[in-house]
Enzyme design. Structure first.
Site, PDB file in Angstrom:
ATOM      1  N   SER A 150     -24.907  69.493  -5.516  1.00  0.00           N
ATOM      2  CA  SER A 150     -25.193  69.362  -3.988  1.00  0.00           C
ATOM      3  C   SER A 150     -25.858  68.336  -3.930  1.00  0.00           C
ATOM      4  O   SER A 150     -25.327  67.388  -4.038  1.00  0.00           O
ATOM      5  CB  SER A 150     -25.340  70.815  -3.340  1.00  0.00           C
ATOM      6  OG  SER A 150     -25.051  71.408  -2.154  1.00  0.00           O
ATOM      7  N   ASP A 302     -22.889  65.930   2.267  1.00  0.00           N
ATOM      8  CA  ASP A 302     -24.056  65.913   1.642  1.00  0.00           C
ATOM      9  C   ASP A 302     -23.067  65.991  -0.210  1.00  0.00           C
ATOM     10  O   ASP A 302     -21.718  65.212   0.904  1.00  0.00           O
ATOM     11  CB  ASP A 302     -24.192  67.015   0.891  1.00  0.00           C
ATOM     12  CG  ASP A 302     -23.490  68.377   0.561  1.00  0.00           C
ATOM     13  OD1 ASP A 302     -22.393  68.392   1.152  1.00  0.00           O
ATOM     14  OD2 ASP A 302     -24.037  69.731   0.144  1.00  0.00           O
ATOM     15  N   ASP A 304     -21.410  66.442  -2.157  1.00  0.00           N
ATOM     16  CA  ASP A 304     -20.203  67.152  -3.051  1.00  0.00           C
ATOM     17  C   ASP A 304     -19.234  67.824  -1.734  1.00  0.00           C
ATOM     18  O   ASP A 304     -18.085  68.157  -1.537  1.00  0.00           O
ATOM     19  CB  ASP A 304     -20.215  68.626  -4.271  1.00  0.00           C
ATOM     20  CG  ASP A 304     -21.109  69.526  -3.311  1.00  0.00           C
ATOM     21  OD1 ASP A 304     -22.339  69.415  -2.192  1.00  0.00           O
ATOM     22  OD2 ASP A 304     -20.879  70.839  -4.010  1.00  0.00           O
ATOM     23  N   ASP A 306     -20.213  69.790   1.061  1.00  0.00           N
ATOM     24  CA  ASP A 306     -19.517  71.635   1.428  1.00  0.00           C
ATOM     25  C   ASP A 306     -20.478  71.651   2.689  1.00  0.00           C
ATOM     26  O   ASP A 306     -20.365  72.385   3.867  1.00  0.00           O
ATOM     27  CB  ASP A 306     -20.507  72.097   0.194  1.00  0.00           C
ATOM     28  CG  ASP A 306     -21.420  72.368  -0.215  1.00  0.00           C
ATOM     29  OD1 ASP A 306     -22.097  71.551   0.361  1.00  0.00           O
ATOM     30  OD2 ASP A 306     -21.505  73.161  -1.297  1.00  0.00           O
TER      31      ASP A 306
END
Length: 575
Positions: A150, A302, A304, A306
């Protein structure tokens, strides 16, 4: 003379056996001689599953992300899948982000699954986390994996596990899988791939996912309003570049400026201190571009994809970052209005939030006669609500840490669809002569002005983990009696599953899974939550205060009063 604790040495020696390749063994021998302190950090415990899966620093050892710790997880998961679905061909989907080694780790995980006779759909290149959640359901898989850390620093990577419903692992599967992993020895990992069982996926899934995002995130915004909205977007060197520009383009947003210096996926995240849209510094370049092109809204995601950070213009036309609670309120209210205006609210709908997010979510939902379900921190709990209440329609939900989910076609926070939704709200507001900021203030006038602030204290390493543990013990053993002169009237302890009414001494049970969270409520309506992070070496303090806002013109003065109240609470608590 080098001294290594016997229990650490025993763990280290197990990695100097034939189950581990010669390169790994050589590196460990070198570390024994050159960095015994680092060796202890790498081996003193096993990496654990937290709120967002398993994350850790990459390197050798049981407390690090590497081929063997990921292989052991995957072997245990393979065993569990075969036990759970004995008469089916088990299938998994695998995605990975822009981080160092993510692609390599993705292939390692695919190899282990396939070596165990499990069918694997592996994305050909990096993809956003929400697309993995979507692909899992789209391809009728039993399980999904994303290799990502993340928004953690560049030295981290991680392993998120998803189940059949498209949501992350929750009880009882998580404990059962962890038990299966813990039973394994590293020598039992099957690394030899069966390439016949590995199928690469890409554009075919992308197209279906983007179309579903547009279907769920678009709400009758005119073409003129879309073209009129001046959008600045940054992927912060992450995976969202694979999906968000194309989604916005297909949805009709043609006036989009991308921060070119941050377009290229790069695990070093060279232009930011931290690739976290919660950090103002991460959005600096995007905000500078917005000033240059007179942008209406700035969105950054961010690595990734999400989480999303949203920047809008305030009453003085200055760019300001909305916090996660504010973004969540704007999105939830907009969705509720759409459902109400189309006559779809009939008492069988709900929105979702978390115990450390703004209490205003419940106030807002109540105004529409819609239930607001509150769960533990982490989107897996919101996804679980959808699974647990199939008779109800999920409208949307979010948490304070910059995540939101629109509908249930993806079962995790989804910055792709949420970015489109943010643009829809902003475009419609602009067409009506307003900004998103003014829309937010109007919500405060209608429902009460709730102001939140998050304070994170970083405590790294073995000593840091112990310090965080002790802080929570102290808070439980010596609970606050008052905060900033206001008496504590209620204490929620999610580790003990107890709510205590301080005035009467009466205790009742909290009916959600246990978690190391402590929340104080005071007489003046303040809320203070303490929680160790499940994914980073931090302890977090969530402060929420509120008051009445009479009209828009009183906003600045009232906001300053609430900011001063939060400052006073932090001083009183010595934070």
């Amino acid at each position: 003379m080098i001294y290594i604790k016997p229990e650490i040495l025993e763990r280290v020696n197990s990695w100097l056996t034939p189950a581990f390749d010669s390169e790994t063994q050589d590196q460990i021998k070198h570390t024994i001689a050159s960095d015994p302190k680092g060796l202890e950090e790498s081996f003193y415990k096993d990496l654990e599953f937290g709120t967002g899966g398993m994350r850790g620093i990459m390197g050798l050892g049981t407390n690090r992300i590497n081929k063997y710790t990921l292989g052991k997880n995957t072997q245990g998961l393979s065993n569990y899948l075969k036990q759970s679905f004995p008469n089916e061909q088990a299938k998994v989907a695998i995605a990975y982000d822009c981080r160092h080694n993510s692609k390599t780790f993705g292939k390692v995980v695919a190899d282990v699954f396939s070596a165990n006779g499990i069918k694997v759909y592996l994305f050909e290149d990096l993809r956003p986390t929400p697309e993995l959640s979507f692909a899992l359901k789209h391809l009728n898989c039993h399980c999904g994996i994303v290799l990502t850390a993340s928004h953690n620093p560049p030295e981290y990577n991680g392993y998120k596990v998803y189940w059949q419903d498209g949501g992350q692992l929750v009880p009882p599967q998580d404990e059962e899988i962890i038990a299966e992993i813990n039973r394994l020895d590293y020598s039992e990992i099957k690394f030899e791939a069966n390439s016949d069982l590995i199928e690469y996926i890409g554009k075919d899934v992308d197209d279906v996912f983007i179309n579903a995002s547009i279907e769920n995130g678009s709400f009758d915004t005119s073409s003129e309003a879309k073209e009129n909205l001046n959008v600045v977007f940054t992927s912060l060197h992450g995976t969202s570049i694979m999906s968000i520009p194309e989604t916005l383009k297909r949805a009709g947003y043609t006036n989009v400026h991308i921060v070119e210096e941050q377009r290229e996926p790069n695990g070093d995240f060279p232009t930011v201190v931290s690739p976290n849209p919660e950090e103002p510094e991460a959005l600096k370049m995007a905000m500078a571009l917005a000033e240059k092109v007179d942008g209406d809204i700035v969105i950054g995601t961010d690595p990734d994809c999400d989480r999303l950070g949203v920047v809008v213009r305030n009453l003085e036309n200055e760019l300001v970052i909305l916090n996660g609670n504010q973004t969540m309120l704007l999105m939830t209210d907009f969705l509720l209005k759409q459902w109400k205006n189309s006559g779809r609210i009939n008492g069988k709908q709900f929105v979702g939030s978390t115990i450390v997010s703004t209490p205003m979510m419940s106030v807002l939902a109540n105004a529409y006669n819609v239930e607001c379900k509150i769960g533990l921190t982490g989107f897996k709990w919101i996804a679980k609500m959808i699974k647990d209440f199939p008779e109800l329609n999920f409208i949307g939900g979010g948490e304070e840490s910059f995540g939101f989910m629109v509908g249930d076609f993806v079962r995790d926070k989804d910055a792709v669809t949420s970015t489109l939704l943010a643009c829809e709200i902003a475009a419609q507001a602009k067409a009506n002569g307003k900004t998103l900021y003014e829309t937010l203030i109007e919500l405060y006038v209608e429902h009460g002005f709730y102001k939140e602030r998050l304070i994170s204290l970083t405590k790294k390493g073995i000593e840091g983990a112990q310090e965080i543990k002790q802080m929570m013990i102290d808070a439980r053993e010596n609970p606050l009696k008052e905060v900033n002169g206001s008496k504590v009237v209620k204490i929620e302890d999610y580790q003990l599953s107890i709510v205590k009414d301080v005035n009467t001494g009466k205790e009742s049970t909290i009916d959600i899974p246990k978690s190391n969270v402590l929340i104080y409520y005071t007489e003046d309506g303040s809320k203070i939550a303490l929680r160790p992070s499940g994914t980073e070496p931090k302890i977090k303090f969530y402060i929420s205060v509120n008051t009445k806002l009479d009209n828009v013109s009183a906003f600045k003065e009232t906001e300053q009063l609430l900011e001063n109240q939060i400052d006073a609470i932090l001083r009183d608590m010595n934070i």
